[in-house]
Design a protein around this motif. Structure first.
Motif, PDB file in Angstrom:
ATOM      1  N   ILE A 181       0.871  -1.180   0.000  1.00  0.00           N
ATOM      2  CA  ILE A 181       0.000   0.000   0.000  1.00  0.00           C
ATOM      3  C   ILE A 181       0.902   1.222   0.000  1.00  0.00           C
ATOM      4  O   ILE A 181       1.726   1.394   0.899  1.00  0.00           O
ATOM      5  N   VAL A 182       0.770   2.051  -1.038  1.00  0.00           N
ATOM      6  CA  VAL A 182       1.506   3.304  -1.142  1.00  0.00           C
ATOM      7  C   VAL A 182       0.501   4.415  -0.886  1.00  0.00           C
ATOM      8  O   VAL A 182      -0.537   4.483  -1.540  1.00  0.00           O
ATOM      9  N   SER A 183       0.791   5.273   0.077  1.00  0.00           N
ATOM     10  CA  SER A 183      -0.151   6.319   0.451  1.00  0.00           C
ATOM     11  C   SER A 183       0.543   7.674   0.468  1.00  0.00           C
ATOM     12  O   SER A 183       1.576   7.841   1.123  1.00  0.00           O
ATOM     13  N   ASN A 184      -0.019   8.629  -0.246  1.00  0.00           N
ATOM     14  CA  ASN A 184       0.493   9.993  -0.296  1.00  0.00           C
ATOM     15  C   ASN A 184      -0.482  10.917   0.428  1.00  0.00           C
ATOM     16  O   ASN A 184      -1.657  10.949   0.093  1.00  0.00           O
ATOM     17  N   GLY A 185      -0.021  11.638   1.437  1.00  0.00           N
ATOM     18  CA  GLY A 185      -0.866  12.581   2.156  1.00  0.00           C
ATOM     19  C   GLY A 185      -1.346  12.076   3.500  1.00  0.00           C
ATOM     20  O   GLY A 185      -1.884  12.844   4.286  1.00  0.00           O
ATOM     21  N   ALA A 186      -1.163  10.795   3.792  1.00  0.00           N
ATOM     22  CA  ALA A 186      -1.544  10.230   5.082  1.00  0.00           C
ATOM     23  C   ALA A 186      -0.866   8.874   5.226  1.00  0.00           C
ATOM     24  O   ALA A 186      -0.632   8.187   4.240  1.00  0.00           O
ATOM     25  N   THR A 187      -0.566   8.505   6.454  1.00  0.00           N
ATOM     26  CA  THR A 187      -0.019   7.178   6.739  1.00  0.00           C
ATOM     27  C   THR A 187      -1.185   6.273   7.095  1.00  0.00           C
ATOM     28  O   THR A 187      -2.009   6.630   7.946  1.00  0.00           O
ATOM     29  N   VAL A 188      -1.278   5.121   6.436  1.00  0.00           N
ATOM     30  CA  VAL A 188      -2.401   4.218   6.663  1.00  0.00           C
ATOM     31  C   VAL A 188      -1.906   2.787   6.863  1.00  0.00           C
ATOM     32  O   VAL A 188      -0.809   2.429   6.448  1.00  0.00           O
ATOM     33  N   VAL A 189      -2.763   1.989   7.491  1.00  0.00           N
ATOM     34  CA  VAL A 189      -2.548   0.560   7.640  1.00  0.00           C
ATOM     35  C   VAL A 189      -3.782  -0.122   7.058  1.00  0.00           C
ATOM     36  O   VAL A 189      -4.917   0.265   7.365  1.00  0.00           O
ATOM     37  N   GLY A 190      -3.578  -1.120   6.215  1.00  0.00           N
ATOM     38  CA  GLY A 190      -4.687  -1.827   5.591  1.00  0.00           C
ATOM     39  C   GLY A 190      -5.191  -2.971   6.448  1.00  0.00           C
ATOM     40  O   GLY A 190      -4.470  -3.506   7.291  1.00  0.00           O
ATOM     41  N   GLY A 191      -6.439  -3.318   6.230  1.00  0.00           N
ATOM     42  CA  GLY A 191      -7.038  -4.449   6.928  1.00  0.00           C
ATOM     43  C   GLY A 191      -8.225  -4.959   6.145  1.00  0.00           C
ATOM     44  O   GLY A 191      -8.721  -4.294   5.236  1.00  0.00           O
TER      45      GLY A 191
ATOM     46  N   ASP B 131     -11.896  -7.660   6.493  1.00  0.00           N
ATOM     47  CA  ASP B 131     -12.743  -8.567   7.249  1.00  0.00           C
ATOM     48  C   ASP B 131     -13.483  -9.422   6.235  1.00  0.00           C
ATOM     49  O   ASP B 131     -13.136  -9.414   5.058  1.00  0.00           O
ATOM     50  N   GLY B 132     -14.478 -10.137   6.637  1.00  0.00           N
ATOM     51  CA  GLY B 132     -15.171 -11.055   5.743  1.00  0.00           C
ATOM     52  C   GLY B 132     -15.852 -10.412   4.554  1.00  0.00           C
ATOM     53  O   GLY B 132     -16.099 -11.068   3.548  1.00  0.00           O
ATOM     54  N   ALA B 133     -16.140  -9.114   4.626  1.00  0.00           N
ATOM     55  CA  ALA B 133     -16.915  -8.490   3.557  1.00  0.00           C
ATOM     56  C   ALA B 133     -16.246  -7.290   2.922  1.00  0.00           C
ATOM     57  O   ALA B 133     -16.844  -6.635   2.073  1.00  0.00           O
ATOM     58  N   GLY B 134     -15.022  -6.958   3.304  1.00  0.00           N
ATOM     59  CA  GLY B 134     -14.440  -5.771   2.690  1.00  0.00           C
ATOM     60  C   GLY B 134     -12.996  -5.517   3.057  1.00  0.00           C
ATOM     61  O   GLY B 134     -12.392  -6.220   3.864  1.00  0.00           O
ATOM     62  N   PHE B 135     -12.455  -4.477   2.404  1.00  0.00           N
ATOM     63  CA  PHE B 135     -11.087  -4.034   2.649  1.00  0.00           C
ATOM     64  C   PHE B 135     -11.145  -2.586   3.090  1.00  0.00           C
ATOM     65  O   PHE B 135     -11.890  -1.779   2.534  1.00  0.00           O
ATOM     66  N   PHE B 136     -10.341  -2.230   4.095  1.00  0.00           N
ATOM     67  CA  PHE B 136     -10.336  -0.874   4.619  1.00  0.00           C
ATOM     68  C   PHE B 136      -8.917  -0.448   4.964  1.00  0.00           C
ATOM     69  O   PHE B 136      -8.007  -1.286   5.051  1.00  0.00           O
ATOM     70  N   VAL B 137      -8.735   0.852   5.139  1.00  0.00           N
ATOM     71  CA  VAL B 137      -7.487   1.383   5.686  1.00  0.00           C
ATOM     72  C   VAL B 137      -7.835   2.223   6.900  1.00  0.00           C
ATOM     73  O   VAL B 137      -8.908   2.824   6.974  1.00  0.00           O
ATOM     74  N   THR B 138      -6.915   2.253   7.857  1.00  0.00           N
ATOM     75  CA  THR B 138      -7.061   3.079   9.041  1.00  0.00           C
ATOM     76  C   THR B 138      -5.910   4.072   9.057  1.00  0.00           C
ATOM     77  O   THR B 138      -4.751   3.689   8.911  1.00  0.00           O
ATOM     78  N   VAL B 139      -6.242   5.346   9.243  1.00  0.00           N
ATOM     79  CA  VAL B 139      -5.245   6.407   9.265  1.00  0.00           C
ATOM     80  C   VAL B 139      -4.477   6.331  10.577  1.00  0.00           C
ATOM     81  O   VAL B 139      -5.059   6.216  11.651  1.00  0.00           O
ATOM     82  N   GLN B 140      -3.163   6.404  10.473  1.00  0.00           N
ATOM     83  CA  GLN B 140      -2.276   6.321  11.648  1.00  0.00           C
ATOM     84  C   GLN B 140      -1.905   7.686  12.160  1.00  0.00           C
ATOM     85  O   GLN B 140      -1.802   8.623  11.469  1.00  0.00           O
TER      86      GLN B 140
END
Length: 57
Positions: free
Chosen positions: A36-46, A48-57
């Motif tokens: 995951i390459v992120s410009n403008g914010a640091t994120v961590v991907g994750g 679950d059973g129904a989707g993909f998300f990122v959380t801002v660090q």
């Protein structure tokens, strides 16, 4: 099926701890992004059973 590199470009403001759902699939998802390459914010991907998300660090 997820794969390859996910690139995100943030132009607005995001808050630490904010969870952004990027993919929602009722039938579920499989696989993973190799990077995951992120410009403008640091994120961590994750996912679950129904989707993909990122959380801002």
């Amino acid at each position: 099926m997820l794969g390859g590199t996910l690139t995100l470009n943030f132009s607005g403001s995001v808050a630490k701890g904010q969870k952004l759902v990027l993919i929602s699939a009722a039938g579920g998802i499989s696989g993973a992004f190799s990077a995951i390459v992120s410009n403008g914010a640091t994120v961590v991907g994750g996912q679950d059973g129904a989707g993909f998300f990122v959380t801002v660090q």
